[in-house]
Design a protein around this motif. Structure first.
Motif: not given
Length: 485
Positions: A104-107, A111-115, A297-304
């Motif tokens: 996922t990216s963003g915050k 309960g809402i993923l802004k990303g 592509a998945t950005p490097n900043s994305a969270k696994l």
């Protein structure tokens, strides 16, 4: 006197030894001559006009004890998988696993993923709808019940060429010619990636047959133009995806209470996987704001968030080789290209296969191939070269894994007998032939290992081109080898 007696005895032993050796050599020569006569007769009677290449080797010395046009280049069909599998075990290793990762990216706020949500694929042919459901549960565990962003498929591990060279247009709808991407799913544990299963059932006479899709329709559309007809009438139903479209057309007549099931390819595995995932998210109670799916592509900043690993290559070889799964072969080729040459393409993978063959002195200049599955009609190899490969791989530390993956003659267990489960049922060959089948239009091949009636083991390769329905004759030739040797 004692010395004279010892000399007489030693002379007698030497003479008898030479006599025995001469008899053995004569017997072996007679066996070879008989084998030659028997096989030649079958070839001339039943394979007249065909391009035939046959080689038999002693399994442990590697000596070629018989060949019929042994150097003649023939289309190998799925015997090509013998080389692909050897290279995969050498380059990737039997413990290799495919990864599929959820990011996922963003915050997350209330309960809402802004990303965005990313699914990053690395070619796993075992990825299933159940895995996608587990990904949805992992998102819920993060407290996400709404995605205010994109649903993205990262299939950059492989290139964008979905089909290998040589796939005929008429084959593109069927499972054996499925498109390959790094993000793909399979409908069941046969792992025919890039396909769905469409089943039709005859209902009421005059009505449309009912339709069941496994695991999910995804981004495909079904047009049902079929009709249920009376019991006893001909079943003329066809289930095909129209060329380069997402439209599956069902047409023809289906007798009442009869069924027809077909594995149908999707147009693009990545988008199909993502649209399936959208449905899975909705079923899990997770809303999303964008109907369109994306590829990036998945950005490097994305969270696994989660990762799914496949079974090992050693385990995957069973459905792959036993059932002659073309999709897995194509995936392995691209994976070897990525791992060895840092490019997930068929071209890079085939180069890796050639490099493997050259490292084992397999005379790769005489192997002609443009895929790793054997689907292409441009592939060519001789039985002498195939049998040489089968001899050489016996020295590898992964050989037991390789050998175990081969179909076993007349073993009715589908994941043991595989494509040989209904062949070579004679007591001379049943359970004693471990070999890879191959079949294309006008092509039949069989290469592997056998235990002959004498108890000795041999390597054989029988390649037949320009002759329909030759598998029965090939089995007859293999039985002759078992009888004569």
């Amino acid at each position: 006197m004692k010395k004279k007696w010892i000399t007489i005895v030693m002379t007698w032993v030497l003479v008898m030894g030479m006599f025995s050796f001469q008899n053995a050599a004569q017997a072996e020569g007679l066996v070879k001559e008989t084998l030659n006569d028997s096989i030649t007769r079958v070839v001339e009677e039943k394979l007249a006009g065909a391009n035939v290449s046959i080689t038999v080797r002693d399994r442990f010395s590697g000596e070629a004890i018989y060949d019929y046009n042994g150097l003649a280049p023939v289309k190998p069909a799925s015997n090509m998988k013998l080389l692909t599998t050897a290279a995969a075990l050498d380059i990737l290793g039997k413990d290799y696993r495919f990864n599929t990762s959820l990011y996922t990216s963003g915050k997350i706020s209330n309960g809402i993923l802004k990303g965005d949500v990313f699914i990053k694929g690395q070619g796993d042919p075992t990825l299933s709808i159940e895995d996608l459901q587990q990904f949805a549960e992992e998102l819920k565990a993060q407290g996400i019940h709404e995605i205010d962003g994109r649903i993205v498929g990262d299939d950059k591990w492989f290139d964008d060429d979905l089909l290998t060279p040589g796939i005929w247009v008429g084959d593109e709808s069927y499972y054996y010619a499925a498109p390959i991407s790094a993000l793909t799913t399979s409908p069941n544990t046969d792992y025919d990636s890039g396909t769905i299963i469409v089943e039709t059932v005859g209902t009421i006479v005059g009505d449309l047959p009912s339709i069941k899709v496994t695991p999910h329709i995804g981004d495909l559309q079904i047009v049902n133009e079929a009709q249920t007809v009376e019991e006893g009438k001909a079943n003329t139903i066809t289930i095909e995806r129209l060329h380069q479209t997402n439209k599956i057309v069902i047409s023809g007549n289906l007798p009442v209470d009869k069924t027809k099931r077909e594995w149908v390819t999707v147009k693009h595995p990545t988008t199909h996987t993502l649209t399936m995932f959208q449905t899975v998210l909705a079923e899990a109670g997770i809303e999303y704001s964008k109907e369109k799916v994306f590829q990036a592509a998945t950005p490097n900043s994305a969270k696994l968030v989660a990762m799914k690993q496949s079974m090992t290559l050693e385990q995957l070889l069973i459905p792959y080789m036993k059932l002659s799964n073309n999709g897995i072969a194509d995936i392995l080729v691209k994976t070897m290209g990525k791992v060895k040459n840092n490019h997930g393409s068929t071209k890079a993978g085939l180069q890796a296969i050639r490099e493997y063959g050259n490292s084992k002195d397999l005379n790769m200049k005489d192997w002609q191939f443009e895929d790793g599955s054997g689907m292409s009609h441009e592939n060519r190899v001789s039985s002498l070269l195939v049998s040489e490969l089968l001899y050489q791989v016996q020295g590898e530390d992964w050989f037991t894994t390789y050998f175990t993956s081969l179909p076993v003659a007349a073993n009715t267990d589908r994941m043991v007998g595989g494509t040989l489960r209904n062949r070579l049922k004679d007591p001379l060959t049943a359970g004693k032939v471990y070999a890879k089948t191959g079949s294309l239009t006008g092509v039949s091949t069989l290469s592997g290992y056998l235990e002959a009636g004498s108890g000795r083991s041999y390597i054989f390769s029988v390649l037949v081109q320009d002759k329909s329905g030759a598998s029965t004759t090939i089995d007859e030739i293999v039985k002759i080898i078992a009888e004569e040797l």
